[in-house]
Scaffold this active site. Structure first.
Site, PDB file in Angstrom:
ATOM      1  CE1 TYR A 200      -2.606  -3.246   1.983  1.00 18.61           C
ATOM      2  CE2 TYR A 200      -4.260  -1.614   1.419  1.00 18.61           C
ATOM      3  CZ  TYR A 200      -3.920  -2.895   1.785  1.00 18.61           C
ATOM      4  OH  TYR A 200      -4.908  -3.849   1.957  1.00 18.61           O
ATOM      5  N   PRO A 292     -12.318   0.221   0.407  1.00 19.92           N
ATOM      6  CG  PRO A 292     -11.874  -0.190  -1.828  1.00 19.92           C
ATOM      7  CD  PRO A 292     -12.651   0.691  -0.926  1.00 19.92           C
ATOM      8  CE  LYS A 296     -10.252  -5.279   8.146  1.00 15.75           C
ATOM      9  NZ  LYS A 296      -9.837  -6.651   8.349  1.00 15.75           N
ATOM     10  CE1 TYR A 384      -4.130  -7.084   5.340  1.00 16.09           C
ATOM     11  CE2 TYR A 384      -4.790  -4.802   5.038  1.00 16.09           C
ATOM     12  CZ  TYR A 384      -4.401  -6.018   4.513  1.00 16.09           C
ATOM     13  OH  TYR A 384      -4.302  -6.170   3.144  1.00 16.09           O
TER      14      TYR A 384
END
Ligand code: FAS
Ligand code: PHB
Length: 389
Positions: A200, A292, A296, A384
């Site tokens: 990310y 997103p 989840k 997470y």
């Protein structure tokens, strides 16, 4: 026709609820507006929480996931030139499973067909009736014929744009929403992923995510302004922009190719309360939406239907209404924690057009704290990999 539970929506929430009810001897009929192949053609989520993986195995639909899925024990977050890998197993003692929503849906469809249970595809103009009556009714049209099903309960698993939430009395429903000024432009490509785990990245040009579906199929996303037209993005333009947002060593490793799928998902946080209206129970995207960024969405649909299946099990097999009466409170407690985490990840990892110098300093400091504090890292990984169901 009569049944115990009518499930509106044959996506992951509806199909998994049907499977969990079957395992508990509760009868259900699924009404799905689209054709099965259309449902499978939607490219959606990619990360399964630890609890989702356990539940799918307990439901007897985890075999292909365990054979083809990719267990991941870490993730890397980047902020400009900063980069930090979070080791899930070291920090919270569990991992996530990389296995696309399309495959989860396919496994559930196959299991339902193998059990000979009824899923009605192409069910048009579904309408709900008598939600506060002795029995509820669902009508629909198929091949020009009108049909009616009398049932004890209706599970609204028909997603954000479905009919079920809209069938609740307007005075009885409260909506909480935040719409973000950007979306995710996503590409699916048959090339090996740029790295063995997800990346990310918050780059000055915007957010980027490197994900995957297997060791030979990758899924990439870049932040784009809300309202962007996907037709304005050729593959070459996408690859150039993605490369500019990645750390240099990952940009050098990027293997590009012709996109198999390219689409833009708008980002919003949304919760409808309560999740029950008489004989109607909402689950999954029909009740809530998360950006997103926290992976989840699908996992929340799983915990909703796990609670709901337990409630129907107690109702039919123990003659107790206590669990279904507590469903909305219990589901919303977990929904809001996932909403918080998804909002927090989105706020930390995206460039907001209206952000000033102070906002960007706070955002960078949030990342630096996360990368330097074991306690902060544990909190991130706890969310997470999935809070307890
Ligand atoms: P779904 O929307 O999947 O399924 C609802 C089903 O109901 C559909 O098959 C629909 O055809 C049917 N339906 C709708 N109206 C009906 C009616 N009137 N009658 C009968 N049937 C009806 N989550 C992540 O974790 N990561 C991601 O990257 C991610 N990307 C996403 C991208 C997009 C474009 C969208 C919309 C969502 C994304 N999500 C992501 C979230 C997504 O994965 C959802 O959380 C997940 O699909 C939830 O499953 P369901 O609740 O079953 O809803
Ligand atoms: C995906 O692989 O589609 C994916 C992975 C992680 C996210 C969102 C989407 O947070």
């Amino acid at each position: 026709m009569r049944t115990q539970v009518v499930i509106v929506g044959g996506g992951p929430a509806g199909l998994l609820l049907g499977r969990l009810l079957e395992r508990r001897g509760v009868e259900s009929v699924i009404l799905e507006r689209r054709a099965g192949e259309y449902v499978l053609g939607r490219i959606r989520a990619g990360i399964l929480e630890h609890g989702t993986r356990v539940l799918l195995n307990e439901a007897g639909v985890g075999e292909r996931m365990e054979a083809d899925g990719l267990p991941h024990d870490g993730v890397t977050l980047c902020y400009d030139s900063l980069s930090h890998r979070f080791d899930f197993v070291d920090l919270v003692g569990r991992e996530v499973m990389v296995y696309g929503q399309t495959e989860v849906t396919r496994d559930l469809m196959d299991a339902r067909a193998a059990s000979g249970l009824l899923t009605i595809y192409g069910a048009e103009d579904v309408a709900l009736h008598d939600l506060d009556g002795e029995k509820a009714r669902v009508t629909y049209r198929q091949d020009g014929q009108e049909h009616e099903i009398v049932c004890d309960f209706i599970a609204g698993c028909d997603g954000f744009h479905g009919v079920c939430r809209r069938s609740a009395p307007e005075s009885a429903i409260s909506v909480f929403e935040r719409v973000y000024p950007f979306g995710w432009l996503g590409v699916l490509v048959d090339q090996p992923p740029v790295a063995p785990e997800l990346i990310y990245a918050n780059h000055s040009r915007g957010f980027a995510l490197c994900s995957m579906r297997s060791r030979t199929r990758s899924r990439y996303y870049i932040q784009c302004p809300a309202g962007t037209d996907v037709r304005a993005w050729t593959d070459d333009r996408f690859w150039d922009e993605l490369r500019r947002r990645l750390p240099p060593q990952d940009a050098d490793n990027l293997r590009t190719g012709e996109s198999l799928e390219k689409s833009i998902a708008p980002l919003r946080s949304f919760v409808a309360e309560p999740m029950r209206f008489g004989r109607l129970f909402l689950a999954g995207d029909a009740a809530h939406i998360v950006p997103p960024t926290g992976a989840k969405g699908l996992n929340l649909a799983v915990s909703d239907v796990a609670y709901l299946a337990g409630g129907f099990d107690a109702y039919y097999n123990e003659r107790s209404s206590a669990e279904i009466d507590d469903y909305s409170r219990r589901a919303l407690a977990r929904v809001w924690k996932a909403e918080r985490f998804s909002w927090w990840m989105t706020t930390m990892l995206h460039r907001f057009p209206e952000a000033g110098a102070f906002d960007r300093r706070i955002q960078r400091t949030e990342f630096e704290y996360l990368a330097s504090s074991r306690a902060a890292a544990q909190a991130m990984c706890e969310n997470y990999t999935g809070l307890p169901m």
